[in-house]
Design a protein around this motif. Structure first.
Motif, mmCIF file in Angstrom:
data_model
loop_
_atom_site.group_PDB
_atom_site.id
_atom_site.type_symbol
_atom_site.label_atom_id
_atom_site.label_comp_id
_atom_site.label_asym_id
_atom_site.label_seq_id
_atom_site.Cartn_x
_atom_site.Cartn_y
_atom_site.Cartn_z
ATOM 1 N N SER A 17 0.830 -1.206 0.000
ATOM 2 C CA SER A 17 0.000 0.000 0.000
ATOM 3 C C SER A 17 0.868 1.261 0.000
ATOM 4 O O SER A 17 2.071 1.206 0.304
ATOM 5 N N LEU A 18 0.254 2.386 -0.315
ATOM 6 C CA LEU A 18 0.985 3.660 -0.256
ATOM 7 C C LEU A 18 1.474 3.941 1.156
ATOM 8 O O LEU A 18 2.584 4.441 1.335
ATOM 9 N N ALA A 19 0.658 3.614 2.159
ATOM 10 C CA ALA A 19 1.074 3.831 3.545
ATOM 11 C C ALA A 19 2.340 3.029 3.843
ATOM 12 O O ALA A 19 3.276 3.531 4.478
ATOM 13 N N SER A 20 2.394 1.788 3.372
ATOM 14 C CA SER A 20 3.581 0.950 3.555
ATOM 15 C C SER A 20 4.776 1.552 2.820
ATOM 16 O O SER A 20 5.882 1.631 3.361
ATOM 17 N N HIS A 21 4.559 2.004 1.574
ATOM 18 C CA HIS A 21 5.637 2.624 0.787
ATOM 19 C C HIS A 21 6.192 3.857 1.501
ATOM 20 O O HIS A 21 7.411 4.054 1.574
ATOM 21 N N ASP A 22 5.291 4.702 2.000
ATOM 22 C CA ASP A 22 5.740 5.932 2.659
ATOM 23 C C ASP A 22 6.572 5.616 3.907
ATOM 24 O O ASP A 22 7.606 6.244 4.154
ATOM 25 N N LYS A 23 6.134 4.620 4.672
ATOM 26 C CA LYS A 23 6.867 4.200 5.868
ATOM 27 C C LYS A 23 8.242 3.635 5.490
ATOM 28 O O LYS A 23 9.260 3.958 6.104
ATOM 29 N N PHE A 24 8.266 2.784 4.463
ATOM 30 C CA PHE A 24 9.497 2.166 3.945
ATOM 31 C C PHE A 24 10.470 3.249 3.474
ATOM 32 O O PHE A 24 11.656 3.247 3.828
ATOM 33 N N ALA A 25 9.968 4.207 2.699
ATOM 34 C CA ALA A 25 10.815 5.287 2.169
ATOM 35 C C ALA A 25 11.390 6.135 3.301
ATOM 36 O O ALA A 25 12.581 6.474 3.290
ATOM 37 N N ALA A 26 10.548 6.459 4.291
ATOM 38 C CA ALA A 26 11.011 7.292 5.405
ATOM 39 C C ALA A 26 12.047 6.548 6.248
ATOM 40 O O ALA A 26 13.075 7.118 6.633
ATOM 41 N N LYS A 27 11.807 5.284 6.518
ATOM 42 C CA LYS A 27 12.705 4.490 7.362
ATOM 43 C C LYS A 27 14.096 4.356 6.754
ATOM 44 O O LYS A 27 15.100 4.386 7.475
ATOM 45 N N HIS A 28 14.174 4.221 5.416
ATOM 46 C CA HIS A 28 15.459 3.957 4.757
ATOM 47 C C HIS A 28 15.950 5.134 3.913
ATOM 48 O O HIS A 28 16.882 4.986 3.134
ATOM 49 N N ASP A 29 15.288 6.300 4.071
ATOM 50 C CA ASP A 29 15.685 7.513 3.348
ATOM 51 C C ASP A 29 15.735 7.269 1.838
ATOM 52 O O ASP A 29 16.690 7.664 1.163
ATOM 53 N N LEU A 30 14.707 6.601 1.328
ATOM 54 C CA LEU A 30 14.657 6.266 -0.097
ATOM 55 C C LEU A 30 14.229 7.483 -0.901
ATOM 56 O O LEU A 30 13.331 8.218 -0.503
ATOM 57 N N ASP A 31 14.887 7.679 -2.027
ATOM 58 C CA ASP A 31 14.628 8.855 -2.850
ATOM 59 C C ASP A 31 14.263 8.465 -4.283
ATOM 60 O O ASP A 31 14.562 9.176 -5.224
ATOM 61 N N VAL A 32 13.662 7.294 -4.449
ATOM 62 C CA VAL A 32 13.118 6.903 -5.747
ATOM 63 C C VAL A 32 11.613 6.735 -5.549
ATOM 64 O O VAL A 32 11.161 6.395 -4.458
ATOM 65 N N GLY A 33 10.849 6.996 -6.600
ATOM 66 C CA GLY A 33 9.407 6.854 -6.502
ATOM 67 C C GLY A 33 9.017 5.403 -6.297
ATOM 68 O O GLY A 33 9.551 4.512 -6.960
#
Length: 153
Positions: free
Chosen positions: A72-88
């Motif tokens: 889900s988008l919520a999971s993606h947002d959490k994943f991106a924030a946790k690992h400082d991801l900068d790709v869509g």
């Protein structure tokens, strides 16, 4: 006469951080789509971190990079924030895009059979054709290999 590369299946998916991405709207620039099984798992984290680490090099080559999973988008947002991801990160919760790219596969692990995403990457040229694909990806060195291939477009 050489085979003409297949046109990548078009799609519109919701993106992490808000908004949507439509593949056909990105024509004019190459695109990398990396399909991965699940947010915040070991291999998927290493892959997303590797693509993030090379984001500037991909951008310098004029290439846009997106990760796709059924999360889900919520999971993606959490994943991106946790690992400082900068790709869509794009959410394909219904697995429609996964099926159209033929990465939704029957898998086996620990004696159990289940359906899941086969880690795969597609390099799409500026005209929307699949220039190269990688199936059953092994993460170490993969993002670097994709970058080198993207530079040849």
């Amino acid at each position: 006469m050489p085979d003409t590369p297949a046109t990548a299946p078009d799609f519109t998916l919701p993106a992490s951080g808000g908004g949507e991405v439509t593949l056909s709207a990105l024509r004019g620039a190459p695109v990398v789509l990396f399909f991965y099984p699940r947010d915040d798992t070991s291999g998927c984290t290493k892959e997303a971190v590797a693509f993030t680490g090379l984001k500037d090099a991909f951008e310098a080559a004029g290439v846009k990079v997106f990760g796709i999973s059924k999360d889900s988008l919520a999971s993606h947002d959490k994943f991106a924030a946790k690992h400082d991801l900068d790709v869509g990160l794009l959410s394909d919760e219904g697995s429609d895009v996964c099926e159209r790219f033929d990465v939704w596969k029957e898998k086996k692990m620990y004696g159990k059979t289940f359906w899941g995403i086969e880690r795969s990457t597609f390099l799409i040229d500026a005209e929307g054709r699949i220039a190269r694909e990688w199936r059953k990806v092994k993460v170490p060195g993969h993002a670097e290999e994709v970058l080198e291939a993207a530079k040849t477009l």
